[in-house]
Design an enzyme around this catalytic site. Structure first.
Site, PDB file in Angstrom:
ATOM      1  N   SER A  13       0.826  -1.210   0.000  1.00 49.72           N
ATOM      2  CA  SER A  13       0.000   0.000   0.000  1.00 49.72           C
ATOM      3  C   SER A  13       0.859   1.258   0.000  1.00 49.72           C
ATOM      4  O   SER A  13       1.884   1.335   0.680  1.00 49.72           O
ATOM      5  CB  SER A  13      -0.914   0.008   1.227  1.00 49.72           C
ATOM      6  OG  SER A  13      -1.591   1.237   1.326  1.00 49.72           O
ATOM      7  N   THR A  52     -10.149  -0.419   2.896  1.00 47.05           N
ATOM      8  CA  THR A  52      -9.971  -0.791   1.502  1.00 47.05           C
ATOM      9  C   THR A  52     -10.506  -2.196   1.275  1.00 47.05           C
ATOM     10  O   THR A  52     -11.016  -2.843   2.195  1.00 47.05           O
ATOM     11  CB  THR A  52      -8.490  -0.675   1.088  1.00 47.05           C
ATOM     12  OG1 THR A  52      -8.380  -0.834  -0.331  1.00 47.05           O
ATOM     13  CG2 THR A  52      -7.620  -1.715   1.778  1.00 47.05           C
ATOM     14  N   LYS A  56     -15.062  -2.762   2.441  1.00 44.72           N
ATOM     15  CA  LYS A  56     -15.802  -1.499   2.385  1.00 44.72           C
ATOM     16  C   LYS A  56     -17.293  -1.686   2.679  1.00 44.72           C
ATOM     17  O   LYS A  56     -17.921  -0.803   3.262  1.00 44.72           O
ATOM     18  CB  LYS A  56     -15.610  -0.831   1.020  1.00 44.72           C
ATOM     19  CG  LYS A  56     -14.175  -0.365   0.780  1.00 44.72           C
ATOM     20  CD  LYS A  56     -14.029   0.382  -0.520  1.00 44.72           C
ATOM     21  CE  LYS A  56     -12.593   0.831  -0.712  1.00 44.72           C
ATOM     22  NZ  LYS A  56     -12.424   1.673  -1.917  1.00 44.72           N
ATOM     23  N   ASP A  93     -14.119   8.019  -1.218  1.00 42.98           N
ATOM     24  CA  ASP A  93     -13.786   7.535  -2.558  1.00 42.98           C
ATOM     25  C   ASP A  93     -14.521   8.337  -3.626  1.00 42.98           C
ATOM     26  O   ASP A  93     -14.044   8.467  -4.752  1.00 42.98           O
ATOM     27  CB  ASP A  93     -14.154   6.055  -2.704  1.00 42.98           C
ATOM     28  CG  ASP A  93     -13.085   5.124  -2.156  1.00 42.98           C
ATOM     29  OD1 ASP A  93     -11.926   5.557  -2.033  1.00 42.98           O
ATOM     30  OD2 ASP A  93     -13.426   3.968  -1.841  1.00 42.98           O
ATOM     31  N   GLY A 120     -17.430  -2.623  -3.345  1.00 40.62           N
ATOM     32  CA  GLY A 120     -17.674  -1.294  -2.822  1.00 40.62           C
ATOM     33  C   GLY A 120     -17.171  -0.187  -3.719  1.00 40.62           C
ATOM     34  O   GLY A 120     -17.829   0.857  -3.859  1.00 40.62           O
TER      35      GLY A 120
END
Length: 407
Positions: A13, A52, A56, A93, A120
């Site tokens: 990440s 993440t 979600k 998001d 999601g």
């Protein structure tokens, strides 16, 4: 822990690096199995979380209150813990995907879109596309009326968004769809940001389509989440600045050029100056085969060497933050072009032919340098993001690359 990212597999990440630039706070990765998510959300010690894939939708069930955006979209990617321990779920998001489209110059109004995936992230994509006036947005999933087995029903799609993990590192060879099936498509967007150019995006770029990856979205949603965490406004300009910074830090520096032009030597200097690991593809082949490059050419032939070279390139170039020195002939195989481009800034080192050595270089001994240069120079130029003349000292050339790439 103050803040963090909740997910299942988070080793690669970029979020901690992004949040370090957004605010002076502790931000950690929280990798949990599905059965651990609920207990952590209820009992864990944190002030705020990003969420993440694949949690979600799961996280939404444990929130005591939801923002209008989270309620409408049906998923949560940001959670704030109140003083009384209650959890407030939000969806930043939306801000991220809106930024991705606007920064890319996407044309949405009146278009037909395909959204690949049903998780999601896809719910967010549908919401943004709807607000931007899309004519129709069709969700493609493994099951359901519109799926990967009947894509011909939607061959009139004009833009496609990949909201699945297909093509994400380390499985970079995969692509969710073949763009040849969509003759009217002119725009492709991928929420994946590692690698920088998925096979899906590389295919779109080859076809002249507008494209963008998910890094800008990741930074933009993180900026909005950080504002929620801190209760303060962060300048919008920080999104582009941080996105560019993360790209500079994570993209490999991949060196191409004629045999003997200095790729390994310059690569060593760049690796030392920038604190990056150096990967030399020829040395990688030697280490794995147990014999020298001339021996491979002599015993197995050039085609066998090129096969080994392709395998080494695919293994090394999908990684991040490295300096990679390639052999001079690597550009002659079209199958190498996508791996070269997928996660690297490609640097073409140019050097006068009279300065190029030929000793110990099998191809250079059987073909004139002029002939090799005539064949390869157009390919080097076509693939390069940056061309640098290597006529001076090693340090001068390394300085020039670092200066021009703002590293």
């Amino acid at each position: 822990m103050e803040f963090g990212l909740l997910g299942e597999h988070l080793a690669h990440s970029f979020s901690p690096a992004i949040h370090r630039q957004l605010g002076d706070y502790d931000y950690q990765l929280v990798e949990l199995s599905p059965e651990q998510v609920g207990p952590f959300l209820r009992q864990g010690q944190f002030r705020g979380l990003n969420v993440t894939i694949p949690y979600k939708k799961t996280a939404m069930r444990f929130c005591d209150q939801l923002s209008p955006a989270a309620q409408r979209i049906g998923s949560v990617n940001t959670i704030i813990k109140g003083p009384d321990g209650t959890l407030y779920g939000d969806n930043t998001d939306y801000d991220g995907f809106l930024y991705l489209l606007r920064s890319a110059g996407a044309q949405i109004r009146g278009k037909k879109a395909l959204v690949l995936g049903s998780g999601g992230a896809s719910l967010t994509v549908h919401a943004v596309l709807s607000d931007l006036g899309v004519r129709q947005a069709v969700g493609i999933s493994r099951k359901g009326p519109d799926n990967y087995e009947n894509l011909e029903r939607n061959q009139d799609a004009e833009l496609i968004v990949n909201a699945t993990p297909v093509g994400m590192y380390p499985n970079v060879e995969a692509s969710p769809v073949d763009l040849a099936q969509f003759p009217h498509c002119g725009q492709v967007f991928d929420l994946i940001y590692n690698p920088s150019r998925t096979r899906f995006l590389l295919d779109g770029a080859r076809r002249g389509m507008l494209w963008a990856n998910g890094l800008g979205m990741l930074v933009a949603q993180a900026k909005t989440a950080a504002e929620r965490f801190l209760g303060q406004t962060i300048q919008d300009s920080r999104v582009a600045e941080i996105t560019a910074c993360i790209e500079r830090q994570t993209l490999n520096l991949l060196l191409i050029g004629m045999p003997g032009c200095g790729k390994t030597t310059i690569g060593q200097a760049l690796a030392r100056r920038l604190g990056r690991p150096l990967e030399d593809i020829d040395q990688h082949i030697v280490a794995n085969s147990g014999c020298s490059i001339p021996e491979i050419f002599s015993w197995e032939g050039e085609e066998s060497f090129r096969s080994r070279e392709h395998q080494a390139l695919c293994q090394l170039a999908k990684q991040s933050g490295k300096v990679i020195a390639c052999g001079g002939g690597i550009v002659t195989k079209r199958e190498n072009w996508d791996p070269i481009r997928q996660n690297s800034t490609v640097i073409y080192l140019r050097r006068d032919l009279e300065l190029l050595p030929t000793d110990g270089r099998p191809v250079s001994q059987f073909h004139s340098l002029e002939e090799l240069y005539r064949q390869r120079a157009p390919l080097y130029s076509q693939l390069a993001d940056l061309t640098v003349d290597n006529q001076g000292t090693v340090e001068e050339t390394a300085d020039e690359i670092i200066r021009r790439l703002e590293l």
